[in-house]
Enzyme design. Structure first.
Site, PDB file in Angstrom:
ATOM      1  N   ASN A 165      -0.367  -4.894 -10.293  1.00 46.74           N
ATOM      2  CA  ASN A 165      -1.776  -4.622 -10.581  1.00 46.74           C
ATOM      3  C   ASN A 165      -1.842  -3.251 -11.254  1.00 46.74           C
ATOM      4  OD1 ASN A 165      -4.505  -4.158 -10.560  1.00 46.74           O
ATOM      5  ND2 ASN A 165      -4.720  -4.098  -8.321  1.00 46.74           N
ATOM      6  N   TRP A 166      -1.999  -3.263 -12.560  1.00 49.57           N
ATOM      7  CA  TRP A 166      -1.961  -2.000 -13.309  1.00 49.57           C
ATOM      8  C   TRP A 166      -3.242  -1.194 -13.127  1.00 49.57           C
ATOM      9  CZ3 TRP A 166       0.377  -3.638 -18.767  1.00 49.57           C
ATOM     10  CH2 TRP A 166       1.669  -4.146 -18.563  1.00 49.57           C
ATOM     11  N   LYS A 167      -4.280  -1.817 -12.581  1.00 47.71           N
ATOM     12  CA  LYS A 167      -5.580  -1.139 -12.384  1.00 47.71           C
ATOM     13  C   LYS A 167      -6.032  -0.507 -13.712  1.00 47.71           C
ATOM     14  CE  LYS A 167      -4.504  -0.633  -7.528  1.00 47.71           C
ATOM     15  NZ  LYS A 167      -4.648   0.110  -6.287  1.00 47.71           N
ATOM     16  N   HIS A 221     -10.389  -7.688  -4.936  1.00 52.93           N
ATOM     17  CA  HIS A 221      -9.614  -6.490  -4.605  1.00 52.93           C
ATOM     18  C   HIS A 221     -10.525  -5.514  -3.863  1.00 52.93           C
ATOM     19  CE1 HIS A 221      -7.341  -2.802  -4.976  1.00 52.93           C
ATOM     20  NE2 HIS A 221      -6.283  -3.553  -5.198  1.00 52.93           N
ATOM     21  N   GLU A 267     -10.922  -2.458  -4.079  1.00 51.08           N
ATOM     22  CA  GLU A 267     -11.612  -1.489  -4.953  1.00 51.08           C
ATOM     23  C   GLU A 267     -12.845  -2.125  -5.575  1.00 51.08           C
ATOM     24  OE1 GLU A 267      -8.171  -0.425  -7.265  1.00 51.08           O
ATOM     25  OE2 GLU A 267      -7.308   0.535  -5.489  1.00 51.08           O
ATOM     26  N   GLU A 286      -4.078  -6.845   1.778  1.00 54.14           N
ATOM     27  CA  GLU A 286      -3.932  -5.432   1.420  1.00 54.14           C
ATOM     28  C   GLU A 286      -4.787  -4.574   2.347  1.00 54.14           C
ATOM     29  OE1 GLU A 286      -2.708  -5.022  -2.991  1.00 54.14           O
ATOM     30  OE2 GLU A 286      -4.881  -5.212  -2.928  1.00 54.14           O
ATOM     31  N   GLY A 292      -2.536   2.888  -2.261  1.00 56.54           N
ATOM     32  CA  GLY A 292      -2.446   4.140  -3.004  1.00 56.54           C
ATOM     33  C   GLY A 292      -2.302   5.368  -2.124  1.00 56.54           C
ATOM     34  N   SER A 322       0.925   0.366  -1.106  1.00 55.88           N
ATOM     35  CA  SER A 322       2.060   1.284  -1.136  1.00 55.88           C
ATOM     36  C   SER A 322       3.410   0.597  -0.955  1.00 55.88           C
ATOM     37  CB  SER A 322       1.881   2.399  -0.095  1.00 55.88           C
ATOM     38  OG  SER A 322       0.716   3.164  -0.389  1.00 55.88           O
TER      39      SER A 322
HETATM   40  P1  PGA Z   1      -0.641   0.438  -4.389  1.00 56.94           P
HETATM   41  O1  PGA Z   1      -1.816  -0.586  -4.780  1.00 56.94           O
HETATM   42  O2  PGA Z   1       0.636  -0.328  -4.474  1.00 56.94           O
HETATM   43  O3  PGA Z   1      -0.728   1.525  -5.412  1.00 56.94           O
HETATM   44  O4  PGA Z   1      -0.920   0.921  -2.996  1.00 56.94           O
HETATM   45  C1  PGA Z   1      -1.774  -1.919  -4.381  1.00 56.94           C
HETATM   46  C2  PGA Z   1      -3.024  -2.635  -4.834  1.00 56.94           C
HETATM   47  O5  PGA Z   1      -4.118  -2.069  -4.711  1.00 56.94           O
HETATM   48  O6  PGA Z   1      -2.973  -3.777  -5.318  1.00 56.94           O
END
Ligand code: PGA
Length: 252
Positions: free
Chosen positions: A9-11, A96, A98, A168, A174, A213
């Site tokens: 997931n490059w966000k 997600h 976010e 998640e 993150g 993470s």
């Molecule tokens: P992260 O993000 O690996 O940077 O913790 C995972 C995600 O949000 O899909």
């Protein structure tokens, strides 16, 4: 045997040129990915088409990070599932944390997005997971159960057969704070149990990814657990070598 899927997931990272470079870097190392592991990348919308084009013939699959809740029309700034699918993109990340947290996505919105995704033959990667205070209050099972019941339980068995789930924990995203492999296994098995209440034996085939993470240093331990079928990788998916090394967690 359940599939194994490692998705990056490059966000909101990479320019189009950087995204294509990253894809090429991953493609160059695909021979080092253990057999049977499906690799997926989810770039931002601006370069979804360029990355999808560059991914052709590499064995790498492409995902969007989101799609609109409506089919088409006057929705300024939105991107429809049909537009995404027309690029040869196969997956879409939905729900997600976010998106839930910063853009107010609710189960109601996500049900509509699921309809759009399936109507256009996209495979949803549906994200669930609790916040820190919910885990500390011992509510993580309830939270995740609701996120599953309110959205996944509305699918037909045919739709459910294609679904990918990503667990998640919000406190691990993150933050550098990964769930332990035992914590992941415990809740993945729980999710599979909830899915089985509605869909029976088909739940045994559902890919449940861990995200939060995950990195080259902890992937092998996480993937060693029977109900952890892959990862949704943020930070560690932005370097080709790290992303490949995460997938190699399946070999160890
Ligand atoms: P992260 O993000 O690996 O940077 O913790 C995972 C995600 O949000 O899909």
């Amino acid at each position: 045997m359940r599939k194994k899927i490692v998705a990056g997931n490059w966000k909101m990272n990479t320019t189009p040129a950087e995204g294509v470079e990253l894809l090429k870097g991953i493609a160059a190392q695909m021979s080092e990915v253990p057999q049977g592991v499906t690799m997926v990348v989810a770039p931002p919308f601006t370069h979804l088409s360029m990355v999808a084009e560059a991914a052709k013939g590499t064995g790498i699959h492409v995902s969007a990070q989101n799609c609109a809740a409506e089919a088409k029309g006057a929705y300024t700034g939105e991107v429809s599932a049909q537009m995404i699918a027309s690029l040869g993109v196969e997956y879409v990340i939905l729900g997600h944390s976010e998106r839930r947290q910063y853009y107010g996505e609710t189960s109601e919105t996500l049900n509509k997005k699921m309809v759009q995704a399936y109507a256009n033959n996209l495979i949803p990667i549906y994200c669930v997971g609790e916040k820190l205070e919910e885990r500390e209050a011992g509510k993580h099972f309830d939270v995740v159960r609701s996120q599953v019941e309110e959205v996944v339980f509305n699918l037909t068995p045919e739709q459910f057969a294609k679904l990918v789930i990503a667990y998640e924990p919000v406190w691990a995203i993150g933050t550098g704070k990964t769930a332990t492999s035992d914590q992941a296994q415990e809740i993945h098995a729980f999710i599979r149990g909830v899915l089985a209440e509605k869909f029976g034996a088909a739940a045994q085939d559902t890919v449940i990814q861990y995200g939060g993470s995950a990195n080259p240093g902890n992937a092998a331990e996480l993937f060693s657990k029977p109900d952890v079928d892959g990862g949704l990788i943020g930070g560690a998916s932005l370097k080709a070598g790290d992303f490949i090394a995460v997938a190699q967690g399946f070999k160890a």
